[in-house]
Design a protein around this motif. Structure first.
Motif, short mmCIF file in Angstrom:
data_model
loop_
_atom_site.label_atom_id
_atom_site.label_comp_id
_atom_site.label_asym_id
_atom_site.label_seq_id
_atom_site.Cartn_x
_atom_site.Cartn_y
_atom_site.Cartn_z
N LEU A 17 28.27 17.07 -62.76
CA LEU A 17 27.82 18.47 -62.81
C LEU A 17 28.66 19.33 -63.74
N ALA A 18 29.96 19.09 -63.70
CA ALA A 18 30.88 19.93 -64.47
C ALA A 18 31.89 19.03 -65.16
N GLU A 20 33.58 19.19 -67.68
CA GLU A 20 34.75 19.77 -68.33
C GLU A 20 35.93 19.92 -67.38
N GLU A 34 35.20 28.31 -57.33
CA GLU A 34 35.89 29.18 -58.27
C GLU A 34 36.68 28.37 -59.29
N ALA A 36 36.28 25.30 -60.33
CA ALA A 36 35.49 24.46 -61.23
C ALA A 36 34.33 25.25 -61.84
N ASP A 37 34.32 26.57 -61.63
CA ASP A 37 33.27 27.42 -62.18
C ASP A 37 31.88 26.90 -61.80
N LEU A 38 31.67 26.69 -60.51
CA LEU A 38 30.37 26.22 -60.03
C LEU A 38 29.58 27.43 -59.56
N ASP A 39 28.37 27.61 -60.06
CA ASP A 39 27.55 28.67 -59.50
C ASP A 39 26.82 28.13 -58.27
N SER A 40 26.02 28.99 -57.64
CA SER A 40 25.46 28.56 -56.36
C SER A 40 24.52 27.36 -56.54
N ASP A 42 24.93 24.94 -58.87
CA ASP A 42 25.81 23.77 -59.05
C ASP A 42 26.30 23.28 -57.69
N MET B 315 17.32 30.17 -50.68
CA MET B 315 18.41 29.36 -50.12
C MET B 315 18.55 29.63 -48.62
N LEU B 530 27.56 18.88 -72.19
CA LEU B 530 27.42 19.72 -71.02
C LEU B 530 28.73 20.46 -70.73
N GLY B 531 29.83 19.71 -70.79
CA GLY B 531 31.14 20.30 -70.54
C GLY B 531 31.49 21.35 -71.60
N ARG B 534 29.47 24.45 -70.82
CA ARG B 534 29.97 25.13 -69.63
C ARG B 534 31.27 25.87 -69.91
N ALA B 539 29.13 28.90 -66.10
CA ALA B 539 28.10 28.21 -65.31
C ALA B 539 26.79 28.99 -65.27
N LYS B 544 21.91 23.16 -67.28
CA LYS B 544 22.23 22.27 -66.16
C LYS B 544 22.00 20.82 -66.57
#
Lengths: 86, 585
Positions: A17-18, A20, A34, A36-40, A42, B315, B530-531, B534, B539, B544
């Motif tokens: 997913l991330a 980086e 926070e 890993a900068d994941l939004d909802s 992700d 959600m 992707l990285g 980002r 994000a 995605k």
């Protein structure tokens, strides 16, 4: 499945997913979203992926419990019917 | 199967702010709406004066203005008097740094109390406030600060180090960086805000701005080119104020929760300004979406009016389907949604889960405030965005090939949603982009870029965007901004970005990439791209998923046909291919 193996699954899914994110630089006690900068979206995808990989149901109401690496390992270990090693 | 209309009762109508639509439409005037605000004796107007000073002068000083709930559940309360004092201190800090009327103050912050104080203090000082979404990566942040010629940035240490510090010196306009979470020693080139605030005086006379003075600069995205900075002036507060009352049914004393981040226009117009001018108590949650947490906040804070977004509602629906406990929110009176069309299932789910439906409404960064809404007294047709608010004149129009505009009066005719200019919060321009601004107007209409229909009862129905802009989780994402970052990667020859339907977030961003000659697609390279995206975009904007193609479909002029990629991805008709020159491979 040991904690180490569960940790490896989390690392693997997060890398999808991330990519980086440097996993080893994450603080396992702090909120992953926070760091890993994941939004909802992700985060939802991560929870779904962990569910599929580990066969553990993670109801949305419990999502906050897997928001840290430590929390996720504890939750997933517990839900797989194993006691964490002492 | 069409969804049954949700009928409101006579008592719903009797208790609503906007009870009788026809009467309100006939009697409404913007002048009268303006008369509900204080203004300055010389005809001046200042948003923060209306939001804070006016309330304190009216005796609401001791009322709770802002209840902030931290990630760790810590609560900080600010009365109207306290919030005014904090905003005054901030304005004085700006003054001590030589920042005043017309200067540009940017905030890059999570939902912390300092964000609200900075917004209001900036407006009090007569400076221009621009919020940036804290989940933006360095690239969107830099582009928006360059276009708006930021003079001051208010941010946190972590955000500064991660996203700004590396290129800060290249932004010549930037004079000061204020760090909100620095106790004493600030890093080189920055100022610790807390000690500066502690030293500043608590009194400040709000700058007597004029109604046409620039107050807010909000960024939005088009299909092509850089982000657009929509200029809003202090007079916008007239619309913020009155639409809070008509569309959101706000009343003094309400406990109101707007879940939008102030990094987006909703979180400023209706997350800061409108609730305060309407004398309500604003609930702010610092944490990200969490179904269980949201349940608790609605119940424990006794929220009466709740303004949220389709992605969050969907959600919550998911979580509720797994565990359909009653929400137990007897105080909740009105629920509204914005950001993208709310699907009928979600409107109706509101009845099931909360005993009341969600009220969808529609507006844009450019309109500055809600234009079309399902208001409290109105029968709801699930899936419709509602009807134009008093003071708003809307239509469905068609542009002829010659550029003429024709209004389509036939019910359910498909065309572009257009509005008659004249409401106070309409944008006054795209900063430094006069041509792009002028293109939004024709034949006496403001053209929204949204395709819609109007039924025989005057209800509007959203159909789609007229351009390639992507709407994900309620946020507009310009494909060009994403493509440009992908193109920076040395392996990429061409890139196209589209939005694909997603059951939760509306659309998700997907990128298609053709690699430079001699390079092979691989999972490792996919992750690298992707990285890269980002890291640069954050994000909220980054794709995605990234898919590889040997060649992207292009027109004769070399323009990538995003629509064709999308139609193929979704198995839809490919439409007119007469301009296709270079085929997808």
């Amino acid at each position: 499945m040991s904690d180490t193996e569960i940790l490896a699954v989390i690392r693997d899914e997060l890398a999808r997913l991330a990519p980086e994110v440097e996993f080893d630089s994450l603080d396992p006690a702090l909120d992953l979203r926070e760091q890993a900068d994941l939004d909802s979206m992700d985060f939802l995808n991560l929870v779904t992926a962990l569910h599929h990989r580990l066969g553990v149901d993670i109801p949305d109401a419990d999502a906050a419990k897997v928001a840290t690496i430590n929390g996720a390992v504890a939750y997933l270990t517990g839900r797989r019917g194993m006691t964490p090693p002492a | 199967m069409p969804w049954a209309t949700l009928r409101k009762t006579p008592s719903d109508r009797a208790s609503a702010n906007l009870g009788d639509y026809e009467t309100a439409i006939a009697s409404f005037s913007w002048d009268q709406a303006r008369g509900e605000l204080a203004g300055f004796p010389d005809g001046g107007l200042n948003i923060a004066h209306e939001a804070l000073d006016r309330q304190v002068q009216a005796g609401r000083g001791a009322q709770l203005a802002l209840r902030w709930i931290g990630r760790d559940d810590a609560v900080r309360d600010f009365t109207y008097a306290q919030l005014t004092a904090q905003a005054n201190r901030f304005a004085n800090v700006l003054g001590s740094l030589g920042i005043g009327k017309g200067d540009r103050v940017y905030a890059l912050l999570g939902r912390t109390p300092e964000l609200y104080v900075a917004a209001l203090g900036t407006l009090k000082a007569g400076a221009v406030f621009t919020p940036l979404f804290s989940a933006f990566g360095p690239e969107p942040i830099r582009a928006r600060m360059e276009i708006g010629e930021a003079n001051v940035l208010v941010t946190s240490q972590a955000l500064y180090h991660r996203k700004v510090e590396a290129w800060r010196a290249e932004l010549g306009s930037l004079r000061q960086v204020l760090l909100t979470d620095c106790a004493a020693e600030a890093p080189a080139g920055t100022i610790a805000l807390a000690p500066a605030m502690a030293r500043a005086a608590e009194a400040f006379e709000t700058v007597r701005t004029g109604p046409e003075d620039m107050a807010l600069l909000h960024f939005t995205s088009g299909t092509t080119g850089k982000p657009k900075g929509a200029v809003h002036v202090h007079e916008a507060v007239v619309a913020h104020h009155i639409t809070g009352r008509t569309a959101l049914d706000l009343r003094p004393g309400d406990i109101y929760w707007c879940t939008a981040d102030p990094g987006w226009v909703t979180g400023t117009s209706y997350g800061i300004i409108s609730p305060l001018t309407n004398g309500v108590t604003l609930v702010v949650d610092e944490a990200e979406f969490d179904a269980e947490r949201w349940r608790t906040i609605l119940r424990e804070q006794k929220v009466t009016v709740w303004y949220t977004a389709p992605t969050a509602i969907r959600m919550l629906m998911r979580a509720w389907a797994q565990d359909p406990r009653p929400f137990g929110v007897p105080d909740l009176r009105f629920m509204a949604s914005v950001g993208e069309p709310l699907n009928p299932e979600a409107v109706v789910w509101g009845l099931q889960a909360f005993g009341r439906p969600f009220h969808d409404n529609w507006w844009q960064t450019e309109t500055g405030g809600i234009m079309i809404a399902n208001f409290a007294a109105m029968d709801i047709k699930p899936g419709s965005m509602g009807r134009p608010l008093p003071g708003v004149s809307a239509g469905i129009v068609e542009r002829s090939p010659e550029g003429d505009i024709r209004e389509l009066e036939t019910p359910m005719a498909l065309g572009e949603l257009a509005l008659r200019p004249g409401w106070p919060s309409i944008m006054r321009g795209y900063l430094h982009e006069e041509a792009r601004f002028r293109k939004c107007f024709a034949g006496g209409w403001y053209l929204t870029g949204d395709l819609a229909m109007r039924d025989s009862d005057g209800y509007y129905w959203f159909v789609g965007r007229a351009d390639d802009v992507i709407k994900s989780a309620g946020h507009l994402i310009g494909p060009f901004e994403v493509e440009s970052v992908l193109m920076e990667h040395p392996a990429v020859a061409e890139a196209a970005v589209i939005g694909l339907p997603d059951p939760v977030s509306g659309e998700v961003v997907k990128a298609y990439v053709a690699l430079k000659a001699g390079l092979d697609a691989s999972e490792a390279l996919r992750r690298e791209l992707l990285g890269h995206a980002r890291k640069r975009l954050g994000a909220a904007v980054a794709p995605k998923d990234v898919a590889f193609r040997l060649n992207l479909p292009k027109t004769r002029s070399g323009k990538i046909m995003r629509r064709l990629l999308k139609a193929r991805e979704l198995g839809l008709p490919e439409g007119d291919l007469s301009t296709l020159e270079s085929e997808e491979r």
